[in-house]
Design a protein around this motif. Structure first.
Motif, PDB file in Angstrom:
ATOM      1  N   LEU A  40       0.885  -1.273  -0.336  1.00 54.69           N
ATOM      2  CA  LEU A  40       0.279  -0.345   0.011  1.00 54.69           C
ATOM      3  C   LEU A  40       0.667   1.240  -0.082  1.00 54.69           C
ATOM      4  O   LEU A  40       0.553   2.159  -0.327  1.00 54.69           O
ATOM      5  CB  LEU A  40      -1.354   0.655   1.347  1.00 54.69           C
ATOM      6  N   ILE A  91      -7.769   4.157  -1.045  1.00 51.28           N
ATOM      7  CA  ILE A  91      -6.907   4.415   1.299  1.00 51.28           C
ATOM      8  C   ILE A  91      -6.708   4.814   1.598  1.00 51.28           C
ATOM      9  O   ILE A  91      -5.960   5.792   2.040  1.00 51.28           O
ATOM     10  CB  ILE A  91      -5.127   3.414   0.158  1.00 51.28           C
ATOM     11  N   ILE A 121      -9.310  -0.372   2.210  1.00 53.63           N
ATOM     12  CA  ILE A 121      -9.078   0.023   1.176  1.00 53.63           C
ATOM     13  C   ILE A 121     -10.882  -0.373  -0.244  1.00 53.63           C
ATOM     14  O   ILE A 121     -10.996  -1.543   0.278  1.00 53.63           O
ATOM     15  CB  ILE A 121      -8.309  -0.941   0.378  1.00 53.63           C
TER      16      ILE A 121
END
Length: 446
Positions: A143, A178, A223
């Motif tokens: 991420l 995110i 997410i």
């Protein structure tokens, strides 16, 4: 003493009938020395050899069949992304060994987060539909790479009091939102677990889809699918000139989408779910300005009984809280109905729920609007100036009546979300039809 076992056969030809002549002929033929000795020496060995060969052949065919079945099952499992591997290894391994989770986490079990995985009291696997890939488990490094090291240039919004929302691109090219959480205290940790748990179970086109989560060591991230047009709050209340204003038709569609989202939570989930923080900031818009509800960190499982109450701490946003919940902590699905009514007022008026900059008597949107909603002339005066009079007055009066019912001080007088949906559908359908007719009139006929 010896016993004579020899049978004395009378002399002379045996007396037999013509009918038994054939049988006796075969009898003597079978008992002749040549034939008897020949069968005694070869018949048992050949029979055993044939039986052993057939058994071996059957076992070989069965083994081949089992191997083929196992290979097909393994290929099928690989295609569906269902791999059984140890939970802790998912955090330590790289992308190639990442586990694609399609687990349903029990909401009531209040799972604990340990080593990158959520442990619930009732974990089970369900078949995934082709459109739904399952809730994926990500590592923090993945991420971090997806957001360019959580670059400020990729910040797309405030993810609430606990974090920021970033725009990112996943390894498979999927555009995602995110949410990086700053976990401080048990409430924030609980909110994270609740959101993962609920959105892993709930499937609706009116709820923002959870693509995955990260519980890597102390990091907590969510997410979501990317919603390119941001929040409803931004479009209604932003001072940014670049923000596209919403016309009447778009507002009615958004009102219906939100009503359907709450109807799904209240009426169609396995157990009733109370959002508890429904507001314009938690309504996101896709590329077509269709609405989806997000942020389930404060959600609560409701009572199975009709209008059943749940006692809980008072949490939420000022201006959206139902009066009975704000004063006593008694929470019902009708509390969400009240919040929906406030959002409906925002769509009609373009005002925020609480605005101390307004003149005295207009600080609180509900208090100012409620006595005006049943007066047609005053309702017209309440309409958002941005619309420039481009709306249906008939639909306006009907929507004002719906809003008035939703924000009633007494919870029992508020409608069910199912009733709200059924009331809005004809308005949206009529508006859609009239818009299509206007469009057709603009097309020249040759």
């Amino acid at each position: 003493m010896e016993v004579n076992t020899t049978t004395t056969v009378p002399s002379g030809p045996p007396i037999v009938s013509t009918k038994n002549h054939t049988f006796i002929h075969h009898y003597h033929h079978l008992h002749s020395g040549k034939n008897y000795h020949g069968h005694a020496g070869h018949f048992p060995f050949k029979t055993i050899l044939i039986i052993v060969t057939m058994v071996a052949l059957i076992m070989l065919l069965f083994t081949i069949f089992m191997v083929v079945c196992l290979i097909r099952r393994q290929k099928s499992s690989s295609k569906n992304g269902i791999y059984k591997e140890d939970c802790e290894s998912r955090v330590l391994h790289d992308t190639s060994s990442r586990h694609i989770a399609s687990t349903i986490l029990s909401f009531d079990s209040s799972p604990d987060v340990k080593g990158g995985c959520l442990y619930g009291g009732n974990l089970s696997r369900t078949p995934t539909t082709p459109k739904f890939k399952g809730v994926q488990v990500f590592t923090y490094r993945e991420l971090e790479a997806a957001t360019g090291g959580f670059n400020e240039a990729n910040v797309i919004g405030n993810g609430g009091v606990n974090g920021l929302m970033y725009k990112g691109v996943l390894t498979d090219g999927t555009l995602a939102a995110i949410k990086l959480l700053h976990i401080e205290g048990k409430q924030a940790e609980r909110g994270f677990k609740i959101e993962v748990d609920l959105l892993s179970q709930l499937r609706s086109p009116y709820l923002v889809e959870l693509l995955g989560y990260c519980a890597d060591q102390h990091h907590r991230l969510l997410i979501f699918e990317y919603m390119p047009n941001g929040t409803l709050q931004n479009h209604l209340h932003s001072t940014n000139d670049k923000t596209q204003p919403l016309d009447w038709w778009a507002r009615m569609r958004i009102a219906l989408d939100c009503a359907r989202a709450l109807e799904f939570l209240h009426e169609h989930a396995v157990s009733p779910v109370i959002h508890r923080d429904f507001k314009t900031y938690n309504v996101l818009l896709d590329q077509n300005f269709r609405a989806k509800v997000s942020d389930f960190g404060l959600a609560k499982m409701g009572s199975e009984k009709r209008n059943g109450q749940v006692s809980t701490r008072v949490l939420g946003t000022t201006g959206y809280l139902a009066p009975e919940y704000a004063s006593t902590g008694k929470l019902t699905t009708k509390s969400d109905v009240y919040s929906y009514g406030v959002v409906l007022l925002e769509l009609l008026t373009g005002r925020v729920p609480v605005d101390i900059k307004r003149p005295t008597g207009e600080h609180v949107l509900v208090s100012w609007a409620l006595p005006r909603l049943t007066n047609r002339e005053k309702v017209v005066e309440m309409v958002d100036p941005v619309l420039h009079g481009q709306y249906s007055k008939k639909a306006l009066v009907q929507v004002a009546a719906i809003a008035a019912m939703c924000i009633q001080p007494e919870a029992d007088y508020r409608p069910l979300m199912t009733d709200v949906v059924q009331s809005l559908i004809p308005l949206v359908r009529t508006q859609s039809l009239s818009s299509s007719l206007r469009f057709q009139k603009q097309i020249p006929i040759y």
